[in-house]
Motif scaffolding. Structure first.
Motif, PDB file in Angstrom:
ATOM      1  N   TYR A  86       0.823  -1.200   0.000  1.00  0.00           N
ATOM      2  CA  TYR A  86       0.000   0.000   0.000  1.00  0.00           C
ATOM      3  C   TYR A  86       0.861   1.255   0.000  1.00  0.00           C
ATOM      4  N   THR A  87       0.238   2.369  -0.338  1.00  0.00           N
ATOM      5  CA  THR A  87       0.767   3.703  -0.094  1.00  0.00           C
ATOM      6  C   THR A  87      -0.304   4.464   0.679  1.00  0.00           C
ATOM      7  N   PHE A  88       0.053   5.585   1.235  1.00  0.00           N
ATOM      8  CA  PHE A  88      -0.925   6.391   1.973  1.00  0.00           C
ATOM      9  C   PHE A  88      -2.054   6.831   1.046  1.00  0.00           C
ATOM     10  N   ARG A  89      -1.690   7.242  -0.173  1.00  0.00           N
ATOM     11  CA  ARG A  89      -2.699   7.683  -1.143  1.00  0.00           C
ATOM     12  C   ARG A  89      -3.629   6.535  -1.534  1.00  0.00           C
ATOM     13  N   TRP A  90      -3.056   5.337  -1.694  1.00  0.00           N
ATOM     14  CA  TRP A  90      -3.892   4.192  -2.067  1.00  0.00           C
ATOM     15  C   TRP A  90      -4.891   3.861  -0.962  1.00  0.00           C
ATOM     16  N   LEU A  91      -4.455   3.913   0.295  1.00  0.00           N
ATOM     17  CA  LEU A  91      -5.373   3.673   1.417  1.00  0.00           C
ATOM     18  C   LEU A  91      -6.533   4.663   1.381  1.00  0.00           C
ATOM     19  N   ARG A  92      -6.212   5.908   1.040  1.00  0.00           N
ATOM     20  CA  ARG A  92      -7.258   6.925   0.945  1.00  0.00           C
ATOM     21  C   ARG A  92      -8.321   6.524  -0.060  1.00  0.00           C
ATOM     22  N   HIS A  93      -7.904   6.062  -1.226  1.00  0.00           N
ATOM     23  CA  HIS A  93      -8.868   5.732  -2.263  1.00  0.00           C
ATOM     24  C   HIS A  93      -9.612   4.428  -1.976  1.00  0.00           C
ATOM     25  N   VAL A  94      -8.995   3.512  -1.264  1.00  0.00           N
ATOM     26  CA  VAL A  94      -9.715   2.311  -0.846  1.00  0.00           C
ATOM     27  C   VAL A  94     -10.849   2.689   0.110  1.00  0.00           C
ATOM     28  N   LEU A  95     -10.580   3.604   1.035  1.00  0.00           N
ATOM     29  CA  LEU A  95     -11.618   4.060   1.957  1.00  0.00           C
ATOM     30  C   LEU A  95     -12.725   4.816   1.216  1.00  0.00           C
ATOM     31  N   LEU A  96     -12.338   5.639   0.249  1.00  0.00           N
ATOM     32  CA  LEU A  96     -13.340   6.369  -0.529  1.00  0.00           C
ATOM     33  C   LEU A  96     -14.187   5.411  -1.368  1.00  0.00           C
ATOM     34  N   LEU A  97     -13.550   4.381  -1.917  1.00  0.00           N
ATOM     35  CA  LEU A  97     -14.309   3.367  -2.648  1.00  0.00           C
ATOM     36  C   LEU A  97     -15.312   2.677  -1.737  1.00  0.00           C
ATOM     37  N   ASN A  98     -14.916   2.408  -0.502  1.00  0.00           N
ATOM     38  CA  ASN A  98     -15.828   1.772   0.451  1.00  0.00           C
ATOM     39  C   ASN A  98     -17.074   2.637   0.669  1.00  0.00           C
ATOM     40  N   SER A  99     -16.881   3.953   0.796  1.00  0.00           N
ATOM     41  CA  SER A  99     -18.026   4.862   0.948  1.00  0.00           C
ATOM     42  C   SER A  99     -18.873   4.890  -0.321  1.00  0.00           C
ATOM     43  N   PHE A 100     -18.207   4.889  -1.472  1.00  0.00           N
ATOM     44  CA  PHE A 100     -18.940   4.885  -2.733  1.00  0.00           C
ATOM     45  C   PHE A 100     -19.824   3.642  -2.838  1.00  0.00           C
ATOM     46  N   LYS A 101     -19.250   2.489  -2.533  1.00  0.00           N
ATOM     47  CA  LYS A 101     -20.011   1.246  -2.611  1.00  0.00           C
ATOM     48  C   LYS A 101     -21.188   1.251  -1.647  1.00  0.00           C
ATOM     49  N   LYS A 102     -20.952   1.758  -0.450  1.00  0.00           N
ATOM     50  CA  LYS A 102     -21.971   1.707   0.594  1.00  0.00           C
ATOM     51  C   LYS A 102     -23.136   2.646   0.318  1.00  0.00           C
ATOM     52  N   TYR A 103     -22.839   3.855  -0.191  1.00  0.00           N
ATOM     53  CA  TYR A 103     -23.882   4.877  -0.283  1.00  0.00           C
ATOM     54  C   TYR A 103     -24.323   5.200  -1.713  1.00  0.00           C
ATOM     55  N   LEU A 104     -23.494   4.869  -2.712  1.00  0.00           N
ATOM     56  CA  LEU A 104     -23.827   5.245  -4.086  1.00  0.00           C
ATOM     57  C   LEU A 104     -23.793   4.076  -5.071  1.00  0.00           C
ATOM     58  N   GLY A 105     -23.200   2.978  -4.667  1.00  0.00           N
ATOM     59  CA  GLY A 105     -22.947   1.891  -5.594  1.00  0.00           C
ATOM     60  C   GLY A 105     -24.183   1.283  -6.231  1.00  0.00           C
ATOM     61  N   ASP A 106     -25.326   1.339  -5.553  1.00  0.00           N
ATOM     62  CA  ASP A 106     -26.541   0.709  -6.092  1.00  0.00           C
ATOM     63  C   ASP A 106     -27.493   1.716  -6.738  1.00  0.00           C
ATOM     64  N   LYS A 107     -27.040   2.964  -6.924  1.00  0.00           N
ATOM     65  CA  LYS A 107     -27.905   3.978  -7.540  1.00  0.00           C
ATOM     66  C   LYS A 107     -28.042   3.712  -9.038  1.00  0.00           C
ATOM     67  N   LYS A 108     -29.256   3.528  -9.502  1.00  0.00           N
ATOM     68  CA  LYS A 108     -29.492   3.217 -10.903  1.00  0.00           C
ATOM     69  C   LYS A 108     -29.339   4.447 -11.802  1.00  0.00           C
TER      70      LYS A 108
END
Length: 241
Positions: A23-45
């Motif tokens: 990992y890098t610090f920047r990569w960890l940031r984007h993994v966390l942001l992806l987690n939020s995207f999946k949780k709150y926006l991922g199923d939006k049609k």
């Protein structure tokens, strides 16, 4: 999430290893942001087009595209940043379709029909007024709105694409002090038009609670000192009207 999205090594980043993970610090940031995207926006049609302002290397579009192959992306940044993003994304997705400056310079409007023909559309920031109101469903910006001069901040806030997008996803410092006391003003969360959105998610961004500074003797770094990081927030909202 990190196991499902291993870091890429395009560009030979300085990679750290722990417990079998790279990992890098920047990569960890984007993994966390992806987690939020999946949780709150991922199923939006109604979320198929994403515009990332201040995209940098295009890391967030990359990690979302890897998980959601049908999404279309508009990447907006300085030309030199888009050169890096183009190299990075084409190395990772050699078979996908890209629109670059050559494709954009002679068209009047970058609209939804144009974006539909590509996987990634790389737009220099000075073409922001070319992008149509209907070109995207989601605006994203991470650790960037606070860092830019107020001129460009206001330019983005007043743009057709920003005000036309239904969803907004950002992570930034709560306040950025004045960059130049004679020319610029601080930029804070209060400068963002969040009243125009219905909150989906809002919290402090956990990764940026602490940072480490090198302690040096005779200019030789001996150890890292834990210091308080400027607080960052994460916000996801949907337009009220």
């Amino acid at each position: 999430m990190a196991l499902e999205n291993p870091i890429t090594e395009t560009g030979y980043p300085l990679i750290f290893k722990k417990k079998g993970l790279k990992y890098t610090f920047r990569w960890l940031r984007h993994v966390l942001l992806l987690n939020s995207f999946k949780k709150y926006l991922g199923d939006k049609k109604d979320l198929n087009f994403i515009a990332d302002i201040g995209t940098g290397f295009g890391t967030f579009p990359y990690i979302v595209k890897r998980n959601y192959p049908k999404k279309k992306f508009i990447l907006i940044d300085l030309p030199e940043q888009l050169c890096a993003a183009s190299y990075y994304l084409k190395s990772e997705f050699p078979n996908l379709k890209f629109a670059t400056f050559r494709d954009l310079k002679n068209i009047e409007a970058i609209d939804r029909n144009f974006v539909e023909n590509f996987d990634f559309v790389l737009v220099p920031c000075f073409f922001i007024d070319k992008i149509s109101k209907n070109a995207t469903d989601l605006i994203t910006n991470f650790a960037s709105f606070n860092e830019m001069p107020r001129f460009w901040f206001k330019k983005y806030m007043n743009s057709e694409i920003f005000n036309g997008a239904k969803y907004f996803f950002t992570m930034n410092r709560i306040i950025r002090p004045q960059m130049d006391v004679t020319k610029d003003l601080d930029i804070s969360i209060l400068d963002l038009p969040l009243d125009n959105y219905e909150k989906i998610y809002f919290d402090i961004f956990e990764l940026y609670k602490w940072r480490y500074e090198s302690v040096k003797i005779l200019n030789i770094p001996l150890y890292g000192k834990k210091v308080w990081f400027d607080p960052h927030y994460e916000y996801i909202g949907v337009k009220k009207f």
